[in-house]
Write a protein that holds these residues in place. Structure first.
Motif, PDB file in Angstrom:
ATOM      1  N   ALA A 191       0.704  -1.233  -0.049  1.00  0.00           N
ATOM      2  CA  ALA A 191       0.104   0.132   0.359  1.00  0.00           C
ATOM      3  C   ALA A 191       1.322   1.390   0.286  1.00  0.00           C
ATOM      4  O   ALA A 191       0.714   2.394   0.700  1.00  0.00           O
ATOM      5  CB  ALA A 191      -0.955  -0.361   1.105  1.00  0.00           C
ATOM      6  N   SER A 192       1.818   1.705  -0.790  1.00  0.00           N
ATOM      7  CA  SER A 192       2.427   3.544  -1.215  1.00  0.00           C
ATOM      8  C   SER A 192       3.771   2.567  -2.316  1.00  0.00           C
ATOM      9  O   SER A 192       2.961   1.201  -2.551  1.00  0.00           O
ATOM     10  CB  SER A 192       3.599   2.775   0.131  1.00  0.00           C
ATOM     11  N   VAL A 193       4.328   3.703  -2.380  1.00  0.00           N
ATOM     12  CA  VAL A 193       5.058   2.952  -3.872  1.00  0.00           C
ATOM     13  C   VAL A 193       5.917   2.211  -3.984  1.00  0.00           C
ATOM     14  O   VAL A 193       6.514   1.110  -3.444  1.00  0.00           O
ATOM     15  CB  VAL A 193       5.715   4.639  -4.166  1.00  0.00           C
ATOM     16  N   ILE A 194       6.130   1.949  -5.143  1.00  0.00           N
ATOM     17  CA  ILE A 194       7.662   1.549  -5.066  1.00  0.00           C
ATOM     18  C   ILE A 194       8.687   1.721  -5.592  1.00  0.00           C
ATOM     19  O   ILE A 194       9.162   2.680  -6.501  1.00  0.00           O
ATOM     20  CB  ILE A 194       6.569   0.252  -6.750  1.00  0.00           C
ATOM     21  N   ARG A 195       9.972   1.145  -5.778  1.00  0.00           N
ATOM     22  CA  ARG A 195      11.099   1.565  -6.706  1.00  0.00           C
ATOM     23  C   ARG A 195      11.462   0.249  -7.336  1.00  0.00           C
ATOM     24  O   ARG A 195      11.399  -0.555  -6.857  1.00  0.00           O
ATOM     25  CB  ARG A 195      11.868   1.819  -5.180  1.00  0.00           C
ATOM     26  N   ALA A 196      13.161  -0.013  -7.832  1.00  0.00           N
ATOM     27  CA  ALA A 196      13.923  -1.152  -7.538  1.00  0.00           C
ATOM     28  C   ALA A 196      14.185  -1.654  -7.403  1.00  0.00           C
ATOM     29  O   ALA A 196      15.007  -1.716  -5.645  1.00  0.00           O
ATOM     30  CB  ALA A 196      15.485   0.170  -8.740  1.00  0.00           C
ATOM     31  N   MET A 197      14.139  -3.298  -7.385  1.00  0.00           N
ATOM     32  CA  MET A 197      15.102  -3.932  -6.681  1.00  0.00           C
ATOM     33  C   MET A 197      14.160  -3.975  -4.656  1.00  0.00           C
ATOM     34  O   MET A 197      15.218  -3.791  -3.604  1.00  0.00           O
ATOM     35  CB  MET A 197      16.495  -3.671  -6.027  1.00  0.00           C
ATOM     36  N   MET A 198      13.303  -3.878  -4.890  1.00  0.00           N
ATOM     37  CA  MET A 198      12.623  -4.166  -3.552  1.00  0.00           C
ATOM     38  C   MET A 198      12.475  -5.193  -2.372  1.00  0.00           C
ATOM     39  O   MET A 198      12.627  -6.708  -3.412  1.00  0.00           O
ATOM     40  CB  MET A 198      11.265  -3.886  -4.180  1.00  0.00           C
ATOM     41  N   SER A 199      12.477  -5.390  -1.164  1.00  0.00           N
ATOM     42  CA  SER A 199      13.034  -6.952  -0.791  1.00  0.00           C
ATOM     43  C   SER A 199      11.023  -7.079   0.145  1.00  0.00           C
ATOM     44  O   SER A 199      10.749  -6.311  -0.437  1.00  0.00           O
ATOM     45  CB  SER A 199      13.764  -5.916   0.777  1.00  0.00           C
ATOM     46  N   GLU A 200      10.825  -8.612  -0.096  1.00  0.00           N
ATOM     47  CA  GLU A 200       9.725  -8.753   0.105  1.00  0.00           C
ATOM     48  C   GLU A 200       8.994  -8.501   1.391  1.00  0.00           C
ATOM     49  O   GLU A 200       7.762  -8.602   2.167  1.00  0.00           O
ATOM     50  CB  GLU A 200      10.250 -10.518   0.690  1.00  0.00           C
ATOM     51  N   ALA A 201      10.067  -8.040   2.610  1.00  0.00           N
ATOM     52  CA  ALA A 201       9.670  -7.221   3.992  1.00  0.00           C
ATOM     53  C   ALA A 201       9.063  -6.229   3.621  1.00  0.00           C
ATOM     54  O   ALA A 201       8.297  -5.743   4.374  1.00  0.00           O
ATOM     55  CB  ALA A 201      10.613  -7.311   4.865  1.00  0.00           C
ATOM     56  N   GLU A 202       8.902  -5.723   2.265  1.00  0.00           N
ATOM     57  CA  GLU A 202       8.356  -4.295   1.547  1.00  0.00           C
ATOM     58  C   GLU A 202       6.519  -4.141   1.572  1.00  0.00           C
ATOM     59  O   GLU A 202       6.192  -3.728   1.583  1.00  0.00           O
ATOM     60  CB  GLU A 202       9.443  -3.475   1.365  1.00  0.00           C
ATOM     61  N   PHE A 203       6.321  -5.921   1.343  1.00  0.00           N
ATOM     62  CA  PHE A 203       5.198  -6.189   1.404  1.00  0.00           C
ATOM     63  C   PHE A 203       4.390  -6.651   2.135  1.00  0.00           C
ATOM     64  O   PHE A 203       4.847  -7.529   2.388  1.00  0.00           O
ATOM     65  CB  PHE A 203       5.746  -6.780  -0.717  1.00  0.00           C
ATOM     66  N   GLY A 204       3.079  -5.912   2.278  1.00  0.00           N
ATOM     67  CA  GLY A 204       2.420  -6.667   3.137  1.00  0.00           C
ATOM     68  C   GLY A 204       1.346  -7.341   2.807  1.00  0.00           C
ATOM     69  O   GLY A 204       0.848  -8.462   4.254  1.00  0.00           O
TER      70      GLY A 204
END
Length: 124
Positions: A99-112
């Motif tokens: 529920a927020s913006v994205i960026r390159a090479m995100m980690s799984e912890a950033e997805f809820g």
């Protein structure tokens, strides 16, 4: 939001598959979405991400030029078109929401929110 990934299967190297992620629950369009994968014995890794409107996308270097992420907010769905598949693409593929913006090479912890995964096997 509840997510369900499907479309995996067995394909020969050089072939194509299209994964789908169906979403239910809260308004799909408020979420940025991503695909991750986990190969046997390896950690889960980022594959691709797409912004809320679908105009912003990011890809891992390993899939850039071969995979395409897209979404259809009217259908509450996200897709991953995978072309020129390689044996090293073999993994369980997961869709995820943020529920927020994205960026390159995100980690799984950033997805809820996460779907249950779908297995892709690429034979040589």
């Amino acid at each position: 939001v509840q997510l369900q990934a499907f479309g995996g299967g067995l394909v020969q190297a050089g072939g194509s598959l299209r994964l789908s992620c169906a979403a239910s629950g809260r308004a799909f369009s408020i979420y940025s979405m991503g695909w991750f994968r986990q190969a046997p014995g390896k950690e889960r890794e980022f594959v691709a991400a797409i912004g809320r409107l679908g105009s912003t996308t990011y890809y891992a270097d390993s899939v850039k030029g071969r995979f395409t992420i897209s979404r259809d907010n009217a259908k509450n769905a996200m897709y991953l078109q995978m072309n020129s598949l390689k044996p090293e693409d073999t993994a369980v593929y997961y869709c995820a929401a943020r529920a927020s913006v994205i960026r390159a090479m995100m980690s799984e912890a950033e997805f809820g929110s996460w779907g249950q995964g779908t297995l892709v096997t690429v034979s040589s």
